[in-house]
Design a protein around this motif. Structure first.
Motif, short mmCIF file in Angstrom:
data_model
loop_
_atom_site.label_atom_id
_atom_site.label_comp_id
_atom_site.label_asym_id
_atom_site.label_seq_id
_atom_site.Cartn_x
_atom_site.Cartn_y
_atom_site.Cartn_z
N ILE C 53 42.65 48.18 34.93
CA ILE C 53 42.17 46.99 35.64
C ILE C 53 43.26 46.44 36.55
O ILE C 53 43.02 46.12 37.72
CB ILE C 53 41.72 45.91 34.63
N MET C 54 44.48 46.39 36.03
CA MET C 54 45.58 45.88 36.86
C MET C 54 45.81 46.78 38.06
O MET C 54 46.09 46.30 39.15
CB MET C 54 46.87 45.77 36.03
N CYS C 55 45.67 48.09 37.85
CA CYS C 55 45.85 49.01 38.97
C CYS C 55 44.78 48.78 40.04
O CYS C 55 45.07 48.77 41.24
CB CYS C 55 45.77 50.46 38.48
N ARG C 129 40.58 40.17 50.73
CA ARG C 129 39.14 40.33 50.55
C ARG C 129 38.51 38.95 50.58
O ARG C 129 39.17 37.95 50.35
CB ARG C 129 38.87 40.96 49.20
N GLU C 130 37.23 38.93 50.78
CA GLU C 130 36.58 37.63 50.80
C GLU C 130 36.10 37.20 49.41
O GLU C 130 35.32 36.30 49.28
CB GLU C 130 35.42 37.62 51.79
N PHE C 131 36.59 37.88 48.41
CA PHE C 131 36.20 37.47 47.06
C PHE C 131 37.41 37.40 46.15
O PHE C 131 38.47 37.95 46.45
CB PHE C 131 35.17 38.42 46.46
N LYS C 132 37.23 36.66 45.06
CA LYS C 132 38.24 36.63 44.00
C LYS C 132 37.71 37.44 42.83
O LYS C 132 36.52 37.68 42.72
CB LYS C 132 38.47 35.21 43.54
N VAL C 133 38.59 37.80 41.95
CA VAL C 133 38.15 38.59 40.81
C VAL C 133 38.38 37.80 39.53
O VAL C 133 39.43 37.19 39.34
CB VAL C 133 38.91 39.93 40.75
N VAL C 134 37.38 37.81 38.69
CA VAL C 134 37.51 37.21 37.37
C VAL C 134 37.49 38.34 36.36
O VAL C 134 36.55 39.12 36.32
CB VAL C 134 36.36 36.24 37.08
N VAL C 135 38.56 38.44 35.59
CA VAL C 135 38.60 39.47 34.55
C VAL C 135 38.25 38.82 33.22
O VAL C 135 38.91 37.87 32.79
CB VAL C 135 40.01 40.10 34.47
#
Lengths: 377, 497, 355
Positions: C53-55, C129-135
């Motif tokens: 995921i971090m990669c 990117r135009e989005f953020k990521v929620v893990v």
């Protein structure tokens, strides 16, 4: 979703009205399921009854309230959307209200939102001068997820607004729709799609989108998605995204995307269950299986197929094993007890197949003496 | 007759004695009217008057009449003296010293500075359970010290807007700012403000209260006493909501806590009341034997005790059998429904209920048996918090069982009822789950062990906190971390043999 | 303290991953393609889910994601209770474990994602990117309620928020979520792969380690690479790299085995109380209930007679099922233990009767 259309226009997608307006970049990001939705009712294949009724409506007949039901990915949404587009042309955006299960759909919304929508007046002519019915359509997707109270509230609304509004209910299980609602609608059953249609459709998409895939693998993809057009197209797009342009989609990709368990694992597990194997062996096997991280639910599905197909097990035993299988599968889906449940299933299947029924009955009676007073389980 | 007394009781309840006493009604009302029998005709007309006098009579008149622990009285008196006696400067100094002591002890105290001088607001907050004599003590002390008391009363305006809207809070603030001006009727310079009724708007919205406090902090020159009643429920617990620790420190509010009245003191108080009432033998006939039972059932609530005394005295005169039941049975902590409304709300404590379930009493008869317990009542008592009760049962049941196979069933029942308890959205399921747990445990316990066991509260599992450096370390790998760093940062299991 | 080997030698790029390289390449393609879907990464623990995921995040946003800070976020439930939850975030992503919030996981999921999704990425420079990521980690521990909420949130904010879900088992995840995510399976590495990685690390650490020990370690960990590396480092710290040495077994595992011995040794009320204390201790130190259950069952099943195994497992699966319905795990574990004791005792009596 399911687009079973034979699209004559597929060759030149830019010419189709819905894509030409949008900027190029956006088209690229559009999911394929949306991009390749049928544009006209005629494009929808297989669901002949519904299509013929809708065709009549487009030609001027009165539109009844509709209830489409059938498994996912058989074209319910696509059909009604295509019909609406044909009926209203460019006005179609204003004339339909689409609510799906992800919107809040309590009684309040049914009352307020639908009421306001249905009270808007509709003109009986289109911008391009053609006539169109002075109607609006409310599409309730996944209607079986609505509470019964909300469905009951809908009943009244449906009757009251009948002059200006038609309802189209889409659901998987018609039994979950309350009787008064079904009786107010014309029901259409959507059959699972024939695999050859899905295959044909996917091949067309592959051509347009430059996807490289062998026919054999495509066949597997179609088979594993089980007549669900949406699933097949989504899977194809995911594979294509994973691979990037210019490389072939492999069988592994398809398996991964559709989370298929390779049959060799299930086979050996089934073999282990059938013979009186040592408990250590079974534990070791389940450990290994868990390391592979295959979805256990799929394993149960496979096991069920094996059980049904195995000819040397008589039906009474089959039913016993089947019951255990159902129990294990259900319990697995409720928590993280995959290990226990698989082990439980394996050991019981072994017992059922190796111990004679009479002895097991005796044992059960013996144990019943000690089981709880309330008989809870 | 019975009807009459109930009427009286009700009217009595609706007219809180504290307020009525403020009206200038004389104690020399014609007492013969008070006799219940005769008052039959005058019930409608003079209901309030009838009931008033009882309280007036037994009201403590001087500080020594109080049945509050003398030390408590001293504490409050000391505070009042500090606040009122001497000049303001001295007062501040005194309190400041006290606070500095606290700072030295490591408590954090926020001191505010105005014109270079630390200002310590002169406020106190008294808390304690209902009927522990908070208000009376404050009043009497003030009387003794010759201090004027101004009390805030919620405006009972019929104007809806004023009650609901910001008006109430604004009026509350006004009350404080107005207090600067001395009363026209009094030449006394010393004055104390009492806030007992908290405006509803404020109770609902503590933040508003804090901002008012901030204003008051700068405006008032008189000491303010807030009186809060302890309560079990979270929502109505004023003390916790309105006076959190940081507020107490910020505005230097001293906290004086009252406890429930001790039985011995209560007895003393009741005796005094009885003596006072001897003066009116026509009106109140006093069964002397009931004092013990009143003390037992009032659970340290003075007001409740007095009310019961009042009711008992009326009943005794008319010789209702009811009073005998009360007198004889209450000692055993078993209350017939007829007097339920007289008791304090907590009729059956948690521990009591646990005892009943874990130590079931059976009646054997002709080879069969049944449980000797009012199950319905028991279950009703805990329907509000079934999960809590069930976890208490789980925590304690093992010690009361004497046979493994009984436990097998009991464990199964508990597990099942806990499963049902997870459906907390349906109240009925919860009740059923509670029934299963209660009845199941009672029936299963066939070889019970009768001995005294300490009741344990349910264990709260608090997972060890992860430090940042090893946040990614799964709990099952922490063992290796201990090994590698040669530390015992994480829990080590004692693996004996 | 210096970094543990596990963290020190964690691959940082998709291209430096040691195994599942084909998958890594495909993930790279996915990121480049521009249309990034929601991901559901699943696999056994220690197989490298988080690493991957971090990669992926690094591939998406560049090195910015490596500037991590941890923060506590407070969420207020409808009943006005404040729930504090720990997060790890960078400018581009936030990582939470919603199951930390217990029964309030639904509120956390809805609230937090809403907050994050509503705040757009401010400056859109070329690489962004135009989005953020929620893990979200441990999604398999989410209640069904929270999962439905998650599905709704997923659709609603799909424009500027992508989710990466991380789970060990797919079974408890509702189909609606599975069908909305691209599944990424991360199977455990093979014994050979583990051996290669260990010897690589040892070489970098200048530690001479016999090949037989490497093999022994790799075989003992059941595909859990992280544990293999930890064991290796522990051996190094103990300065004992003999090929025939005993490998350290985690104390909690030993503890569970001892608990099983207590259960089979004598079936009595006193022993039930002892077992209860043991279970409490295990739960309090954070060992997940499924692991406790699994280890306990394995230990017990291996100790008892073949005849009663089916019944024992039947009971085990019943109580485990109940356990997952709620939060009071201990009640059901104890019920199972008591049940087992009774079954075992009865069986012993039966055997004695025959003599």
């Amino acid at each position: 979703m399911q687009a079973f259309l034979k699209m004559g226009k597929l060759g030149e997608p830019s010419a189709s009205p819905s894509t030409s307006g949008a900027p190029k970049k956006k088209t690229k990001n559009l999911p394929w399921v949306e991009k390749y939705r049928p544009k006209t009712v005629e494009d929808v294949v297989e669901q002949r009854e519904a299509v013929s009724v809708l065709q009549q409506c487009i030609l001027g007949a009165d539109l009844p309230n509709l209830l489409f039901y059938g498994p996912p990915g058989t074209g319910k949404t696509s059909t009604i959307l295509a019909a609406a587009r044909q009926l209203f042309g460019d006005l179609y955006k204003e004339r339909i209200l689409e609510l799906n299960a992800s919107d809040e759909r309590g009684i309040q919304v049914i009352r307020e939102k639908i009421k306001t929508f249905s009270q808007l007046t509709a003109n009986s002519s289109r911008a391009d001068g053609k006539l169109c019915p002075a109607l609006k359509i409310v599409i309730l997707d996944e209607a079986d997820a609505m509470t019964h109270a909300a469905q009951a509230a809908l009943r009244r609304t449906m009757e009251k607004e009948t002059k200006t509004t038609r309802f189209c209910l889409l659901c998987n299980y018609v039994s979950r729709i309350i009787e008064p609602l079904t009786s107010r609608c014309t029901k259409f059953r959507f059959k699972p799609l024939n695999q050859s249609f899905v295959l044909e459709r996917l091949q067309e998409i592959c051509q347009v989108e430059d996807v490289l895939i062998n026919d054999d693998i495509l066949n597997v993809l179609v088979k594993e998605s089980g007549g669900d057009m949406r699933r097949a197209i989504t899977a194809l797009q995911s594979c294509a995204n994973l691979k990037g342009k210019g490389s072939h989609i492999t069988l592994e990709n398809v398996y991964e995307v559709l989370t298929v368990v390779p049959s060799k694992w299930v086979n050996s597990f089934w073999d282990l269950c059938k013979k009186p194997s040592d408990i250590k062996e079974i534990i070791q096997f389940i450990d290994d299986l868990e390391q592979q991280a295959y979805p256990i639910q799929k394993v149960y599905e496979h096991l069920n197929d094996f059980l049904m197909d195995s000819e040397n097990i008589d039906d009474r035993l089959k039913s016993e094993i089947g019951e255990k299988l159902a129990e294990s599968s259900f319990r697995s889906s409720c928590g993280r007890g995959d290990f226990t449940n698989l082990l439980d299933f394996a050991v019981h299947t072994q017992e059922i197949l190796t111990e004679p029924l009479e002895r097991r009955r005796m044992q059960a009676l013996e144990n019943a003496k000690f089981t709880t007073i309330l008989g809870l389980s | 007759m019975k009807k009459l007394t109930t009427n009286k009781w009700k009217s009595f309840e609706f007219g809180p004695p504290e307020k009525d006493t403020k009206e200038n009604q004389s104690t020399t009302r014609k007492l013969k009217n008070l006799q219940p029998k005769k008052s039959l005709k005058s019930v409608k007309g003079s209901k309030t008057n009838n009931n008033l006098d009882f309280h007036k009579i037994i009201e403590p008149k001087v500080v020594s009449d109080l049945i509050i622990h003398p030390k408590k009285v001293q504490e409050l008196e000391g505070w009042l003296n500090t606040v009122l006696g001497g000049s303001k400067k001295e007062t501040h100094k005194k309190i400041r010293d006290e606070y500095q002591d606290r700072v030295k002890k490591g408590e954090s105290v926020a001191l505010k500075y105005r014109n270079g001088f630390p200002i310590i607001e002169i406020k106190a907050q008294t808390t304690g359970p209902t009927g522990s004599g908070k208000t009376s003590t404050v009043r009497l002390l003030c009387k003794q010290l010759n201090v004027d008391v101004t009390e805030w009363t919620n405006p009972v305006d019929l104007d809806y807007e004023i009650i609901r809207g910001p008006g109430q809070a604004a009026k509350f603030l006004e009350f404080f700012s107005d207090s600067k001006y001395p009363s026209l009727f009094s030449t006394n310079k010393k004055k104390v403000l009492i806030v007992k009724d908290f405006p509803n708007a404020i109770v609902r919205n503590p933040d508003e209260f804090f901002s008012i406090l901030e204003d008051v902090h700068f405006q008032t020159t008189h000491p303010v006493i807030f009186i809060c009643t302890d309560s079990n429920s979270n929502e109505t617990n004023l003390q916790r909501n309105l006076f959190p620790e940081e507020v107490l420190l910020k505005y230097s509010i001293s906290n004086i806590t009252f406890n429930s009245c001790a039985p011995t003191l209560l007895k003393k108080g009741l005796k005094r009341a009885l003596e006072l009432l001897q003066a009116y033998p026509d009106t109140f006939t006093l069964p002397l034997n009931i004092i013990e039972s009143i003390i037992a059932s009032s659970m340290g609530d003075i007001r409740c005790a007095m009310n019961q005394l009042y009711l008992a005295s009326i009943h005794a005169e008319t010789n209702l059998p009811l009073i005998k039941i009360i007198g004889s049975k209450r000692k055993k902590n078993d209350q017939p429904n007829t007097i339920k409304h007289m008791r304090r709300d907590e009729t059956l404590g948690l521990f009591h209920g646990l005892g009943r379930v874990l130590n079931p009493k059976k009646i054997e008869q002709n080879g069969t048996w049944r449980l000797n317990c009012d199950m319905q009542k028991l279950v009703d008592e805990f329907t509000i918090q079934p999960a809590k009760f069930a976890s208490f049962l789980f925590e304690n049941y093992l010690k009361y069982f004497g046979d493994l196979e009984d436990i097998e069933q009991a464990a199964e029942i508990l597990s099942f009822s806990h499963k049902l308890l997870e459906n907390w959205d349906s109240g009925e399921t919860l009740t059923i789950a509670l029934w299963i747990a209660v009845l199941g445990l009672m029936v299963c316990n066939q070889h019970k062990v009768s001995r005294w066991n300490q009741i344990k509260g349910p264990k709260k599992i608090e997972k060890e906190v992860c430090d940042n450096d090893v946040f990614r370390l799964h709990p099952s790998d922490r063992y290796y971390y201990n090994l590698i760093t040669k530390s015992d940062k994480y829990h080590k299991f004692k693996c004996g043999t | 303290m210096s970094l543990l080997w596990v963290d020190k030698y964690r691959p940082k790029d998709l291209s430096t991953l040691d195994y599942h390289t084909q998958q890594a390449q495909e993930l790279k393609n996915l990121v480049e393609h521009g249309d990034f879907p929601h991901l559901l990464v699943y696999g056994p623990s220690g197989a490298g889910k988080k690493t991957r995921i971090m990669c992926i995040l690094k591939e998406l946003f560049g090195t910015g994601v490596e500037r991590l800070k941890s923060e506590n976020i407070t969420v207020t439930t409808p009943s006005n209770k404040k729930v504090e939850i720990m997060t790890i975030n960078s400018n581009y992503h936030i990582e939470i474990n919603p199951s930390d919030a217990g029964i309030y996981d639904r509120v956390v999921v809805m609230d937090l994602i809403k907050k994050i999704a509503q705040s757009q990425q401010i400056a859109i420079t070329n690489n962004q990117r135009e989005f953020k990521v929620v893990v979200l980690t441990e999604v398999d521990n989410l209640t069904k309620d929270a999962q439905h909420a998650l599905r709704r949130t997923m659709e609603k904010y799909s424009r500027n928020c992508r989710l990466i879900l991380c789970a060990t088992s797919l079974s408890p995840i509702i189909p609606a979520i599975q069908s909305r995510c691209l599944p990424i399976r991360v199977p455990a590495p093979t014994i050979e792969e583990i051996s290669t990685i260990i010897s690589k690390i040892c070489k970098k650490e200048d530690t001479a380690i016999p090949a037989t020990l490497i093999e022994k370690i790799s075989k003992s960990v059941n595909g859990n690479l992280r544990r293999a590396i930890l064991i290796c480092e522990a051996c190094k710290v103990e300065n004992n790299l003999q090929p025939n040495r005993e490998l350290p077994e985690p104390d909690w595992k030993v503890f569970i085995k001892q608990t099983a011995t207590i259960i089979t040794h004598r079936q009595s009320i006193e022993n039930i109380m002892v077992v209860r204390e043991h279970l409490y201790e295990l739960l309090a130190s954070g060992i997940p209930p499924e692991i406790i259950f699994k280890e306990l069952i394995t230990a017990l099943v291996l100790k008892c007679d073949k005849q009663i195994i089916p019944q024992v497992l039947q009971e085990a699966s019943t109580y485990e099922y109940r356990m997952w319905q709620g939060n009071k795990h201990i009640v059901h574990m104890e019920a199972f233990v008591v049940k087992f004791m009774c079954l075992y005792q009865r069986h012993l009596k039966d055997l004695l009767k025959d003599f």
